[in-house]
Design a protein around this motif. Structure first.
Motif, PDB file in Angstrom:
ATOM      1  N   GLY A 166       0.604  -0.584   0.107  1.00 35.36           N
ATOM      2  CA  GLY A 166       0.046   0.191  -0.383  1.00 35.36           C
ATOM      3  C   GLY A 166       0.513   1.686  -0.213  1.00 35.36           C
ATOM      4  O   GLY A 166       1.708   1.823   0.894  1.00 35.36           O
ATOM      5  N   GLU A 212       0.725   4.012   1.580  1.00 33.17           N
ATOM      6  CA  GLU A 212       0.310   4.778   2.637  1.00 33.17           C
ATOM      7  C   GLU A 212       1.303   4.388   3.718  1.00 33.17           C
ATOM      8  O   GLU A 212       2.407   4.510   3.728  1.00 33.17           O
ATOM      9  N   THR A 216       4.704   5.358   2.161  1.00 36.13           N
ATOM     10  CA  THR A 216       5.108   6.541   2.324  1.00 36.13           C
ATOM     11  C   THR A 216       5.653   6.808   3.979  1.00 36.13           C
ATOM     12  O   THR A 216       6.123   7.734   4.133  1.00 36.13           O
ATOM     13  N   THR A 217       5.318   5.758   4.783  1.00 31.13           N
ATOM     14  CA  THR A 217       5.733   5.570   6.244  1.00 31.13           C
ATOM     15  C   THR A 217       7.132   5.490   6.303  1.00 31.13           C
ATOM     16  O   THR A 217       7.935   6.302   6.918  1.00 31.13           O
ATOM     17  N   GLN A 263       9.492   8.219   4.733  1.00 27.30           N
ATOM     18  CA  GLN A 263       9.520   9.767   6.109  1.00 27.30           C
ATOM     19  C   GLN A 263      10.680   9.057   7.580  1.00 27.30           C
ATOM     20  O   GLN A 263      11.068   9.394   7.884  1.00 27.30           O
TER      21      GLN A 263
END
Length: 246
Positions: free
Chosen positions: A38, A40, A43-44, A47
């Motif tokens: 996914g 998300e 992206t986590t 980051q």
């Protein structure tokens, strides 16, 4: 336990652990993305990688001074090749850390008008030059050890000839290459500090080559190289005898 206490008390050791975690995130993020994870989650991970990179830069504040001090010590080495390689490597590391400190100011928002891409490219160029000097030093160390080994074998052959043992016929070139490779493996197996240094510098070399566009790979390969070199660096801190000297 004593080794771990000594390890955890060093800022360099903490920076190495964070570096290992950063490149592990790089590798993990690339693997998840390739396997269709996914957006998300990816992206986590990215980051987290960015936060770890910023934390590393904080730990490296002031490392330029340490690198300059190391260069001042290396300039007194008696071997001219080692003196040149190690001194130039430390000077480039000092410039790399200086650029990295400037980048930290930009990423934290202290200097908002800074061209981060320009300073990033500069830092990786100095990093690359430092690694080239490190690998040149490793090759020189290998050359010296191979010469010592060859001289000892030649001395043994002369003793055998004097004792009436018939010398072997001249070997074809491909056999000589095989002998040289076996000799190289033998030397590296018997010199763990040199072996680790060669592996660590070789792994690290692909990072600036990729970032500068000189040898494009992919984030997964860069992450694997960075993670491997970080683990090798941690080993030399936990076990100081594995660190190549001088």
């Amino acid at each position: 336990m004593d080794s771990w206490v000594r390890f955890s008390g060093q800022s360099q050791a903490k920076e190495r652990v964070i570096r290992a975690a950063q490149y592990a995130c790089t590798l993990l993020g690339y693997t998840l993305q390739k396997n269709g994870a996914g957006a998300e989650l990816v992206t986590t991970i990215k980051q987290l990688e960015g936060h770890l990179s910023l934390a590393r830069k904080l730990f490296r504040l002031g490392n330029s001074v340490d690198a300059l001090e190391s260069a001042k010590r290396a300039i007194h080495l008696s071997d001219v090749v080692l003196r040149f390689c190690i001194t130039v490597s430390h000077l480039n590391r000092a410039m790399y850390f200086a650029c990295d400190n400037i980048l930290w100011l930009g990423k934290t928002g202290v200097s908002k008008k800074m061209d981060q891409e320009k300073w990033s490219q500069r830092s990786f160029r100095y990093y690359l030059f430092s690694l080239i000097m490190n690998l040149s030093r490793d090759l020189y160390e290998l050359k010296l050890l191979m010469e010592v080994e060859c001289n000892s074998k030649c001395s043994a052959s002369k003793v055998s000839a004097e004792n009436g043992v018939v010398p072997q016929k001249k070997l074809p070139p491909h056999h000589l290459v095989g002998i040289q490779l076996r000799l190289l493996i033998h030397i590296l197996r018997n010199n763990p500090p040199l072996l680790l240094d060669v592996l660590k510098n070789t792994c690290d070399l692909f990072i600036p080559l990729d970032k500068l566009g000189l040898c494009k790979t992919n984030p997964g390969f860069v992450g694997l190289c960075g993670l491997t070199s970080s683990i090798l660096s941690i080993l030399t801190i936990v076990h100081p005898w594995l660190k190549l000297k001088p």
